[in-house]
Design a protein around this motif. Structure first.
Motif, PDB file in Angstrom:
ATOM      1  N   SER A  94     -41.662  16.728   5.882  1.00  0.00           N
ATOM      2  CA  SER A  94     -40.496  16.622   6.752  1.00  0.00           C
ATOM      3  C   SER A  94     -40.231  17.969   7.428  1.00  0.00           C
ATOM      4  N   ARG A 150     -46.744  19.577  15.774  1.00  0.00           N
ATOM      5  CA  ARG A 150     -46.854  18.311  16.504  1.00  0.00           C
ATOM      6  C   ARG A 150     -47.934  18.419  17.586  1.00  0.00           C
ATOM      7  N   SER A 209     -43.073  18.804  10.023  1.00  0.00           N
ATOM      8  CA  SER A 209     -43.103  17.876  11.157  1.00  0.00           C
ATOM      9  C   SER A 209     -42.039  18.212  12.203  1.00  0.00           C
ATOM     10  N   THR A 247     -49.964   8.198  10.279  1.00  0.00           N
ATOM     11  CA  THR A 247     -49.787   9.575  10.772  1.00  0.00           C
ATOM     12  C   THR A 247     -48.895  10.401   9.843  1.00  0.00           C
ATOM     13  N   ARG A 250     -48.122  15.082   5.980  1.00  0.00           N
ATOM     14  CA  ARG A 250     -48.056  15.402   4.547  1.00  0.00           C
ATOM     15  C   ARG A 250     -49.163  16.378   4.161  1.00  0.00           C
ATOM     16  N   ARG A 262     -33.482  15.667  15.397  1.00  0.00           N
ATOM     17  CA  ARG A 262     -34.228  16.928  15.479  1.00  0.00           C
ATOM     18  C   ARG A 262     -34.674  17.139  16.927  1.00  0.00           C
ATOM     19  N   ARG A 307     -43.459   8.087  13.771  1.00  0.00           N
ATOM     20  CA  ARG A 307     -42.096   8.184  14.295  1.00  0.00           C
ATOM     21  C   ARG A 307     -42.088   8.287  15.822  1.00  0.00           C
ATOM     22  N   ASP A 308     -43.195   8.793  16.385  1.00  0.00           N
ATOM     23  CA  ASP A 308     -43.236   9.077  17.828  1.00  0.00           C
ATOM     24  C   ASP A 308     -44.509   8.530  18.462  1.00  0.00           C
TER      25      ASP A 308
HETATM   26  O1   DC Z   1     -43.973   8.279   6.855  1.00  0.00           O
HETATM   27  P1   DC Z   1     -44.028   9.448   5.875  1.00  0.00           P
HETATM   28  O2   DC Z   1     -42.872   9.489   4.904  1.00  0.00           O
HETATM   29  O3   DC Z   1     -45.344   9.561   5.167  1.00  0.00           O
HETATM   30  O4   DC Z   1     -43.886  10.739   6.815  1.00  0.00           O
HETATM   31  C1   DC Z   1     -43.847  12.036   6.276  1.00  0.00           C
HETATM   32  C2   DC Z   1     -42.995  12.926   7.162  1.00  0.00           C
HETATM   33  O5   DC Z   1     -43.635  13.161   8.416  1.00  0.00           O
HETATM   34  C3   DC Z   1     -41.611  12.373   7.480  1.00  0.00           C
HETATM   35  O6   DC Z   1     -40.656  13.384   7.227  1.00  0.00           O
HETATM   36  C4   DC Z   1     -41.629  12.062   8.955  1.00  0.00           C
HETATM   37  C5   DC Z   1     -42.761  12.877   9.486  1.00  0.00           C
HETATM   38  N1   DC Z   1     -43.523  12.179  10.523  1.00  0.00           N
HETATM   39  C6   DC Z   1     -43.319  12.547  11.824  1.00  0.00           C
HETATM   40  O7   DC Z   1     -42.488  13.411  12.099  1.00  0.00           O
HETATM   41  N2   DC Z   1     -44.039  11.950  12.815  1.00  0.00           N
HETATM   42  C7   DC Z   1     -44.935  11.006  12.537  1.00  0.00           C
HETATM   43  N3   DC Z   1     -45.625  10.440  13.522  1.00  0.00           N
HETATM   44  C8   DC Z   1     -45.138  10.602  11.193  1.00  0.00           C
HETATM   45  C9   DC Z   1     -44.403  11.208  10.205  1.00  0.00           C
END
Ligand code: DC
Length: 225
Positions: free
Chosen positions: A100, A109, A103, A34, A39, A187, A130-131
């Motif tokens: 970042s 989201r 997101s 995700t 990205r 955040r 992350r979520d």
């Molecule tokens: O895992 P990554 O580094 O490719 O993620 C890129 C950015 O996206 C990172 O800043 C966190 C965010 N992200 C998010 O907020 N929620 C997710 N489910 C996946 C990534």
């Protein structure tokens, strides 16, 4: 038909993508990265000259965003913007910052939520982010919170950069990781936090093979595979 979903969340550098990909391959599940989706949004906004840090500017661009995702025969996830395959372009260092920023916006989201859920309805998935266990797939069959100490994560990143011939200051790298952990977990929109029913796997003392075995053990205890 019932599809199984495995949610893997955790901080940057814990080995999420490498391990999730390996786990998906072992189980014959689809791997969904995700972070790559965020990205792609960041890349698109930046290319249009937008301001990734401005929630209104980013939100206004979402309706015309032609973002899609496919999986190659090798199981590799490809990100598309219109017809263009941006799978490699989104790995650019600058794009990490754009991702970042975008997101953190609730509109982004919300916009991506249904796309992620639909993938889990259509396939057996290992989805990392992350979520995932907290927001995207709260009903996931298995939830894993993959972590490692900041020291270990910095060390891994340091070696990775060293292999690519990049010289960086270790202490600076470690501090960046600590700062990113803080930002991600403080955040307002979907902060990084462990789901109550997630199993914590700490990879600080484990190599990749041992980490994968640890994940397989957790999964096999919970899924009738
Ligand atoms: O895992 P990554 O580094 O490719 O993620 C890129 C950015 O996206 C990172 O800043 C966190 C965010 N992200 C998010 O907020 N929620 C997710 N489910 C996946 C990534």
């Amino acid at each position: 038909m019932k599809h199984y979903s495995i949610a893997i969340d955790g901080p940057a550098g814990a080995g999420k993508s490498t391990l999730s990909k390996a786990l998906a391959a072992r189980l014959g599940f689809l791997y969904v990265d995700t972070g790559a989706i965020y990205r792609t949004v960041g890349l698109s906004v930046a290319r249009q000259g937008g301001d990734c840090g401005d929630p209104a500017d980013v939100a206004a661009r979402l309706p015309s965003l032609r973002l899609s995702l496919t999986h190659g025969p090798d199981g590799r996830q490809h990100m598309l913007l219109g017809e263009e395959d941006v799978t490699d372009a989104i790995r650019d260092n600058a794009v990490s910052r754009y991702a970042s920023q975008v997101s953190a916006h609730p509109a982004v989201r919300d916009f991506l939520l249904e796309m992620q859920r639909e993938l889990a309805r259509q396939h057996n998935v290992v989805m990392d982010g992350r979520d995932i266990g907290t927001v995207v797939l709260p009903q996931a069959d298995v939830k894993i919170f993959l972590t490692a100490s900041a020291q270990q994560r910095a060390l891994r990143r340091f070696r990775e950069l060293e292999e690519r011939g990049q010289q960086v200051d270790f202490e600076k790298l470690r501090q960046e990781i600590v700062q990113r952990d803080y930002d991600d977990s403080h955040r307002a929109a979907a902060p990084l936090r462990q789901a109550e029913d997630a199993v914590v796997v700490d990879t600080s003392q484990l190599d990749l093979e041992q980490s994968l075995e640890a994940l397989l053990t957790v999964v096999k205890e919970r899924l009738p595979l």
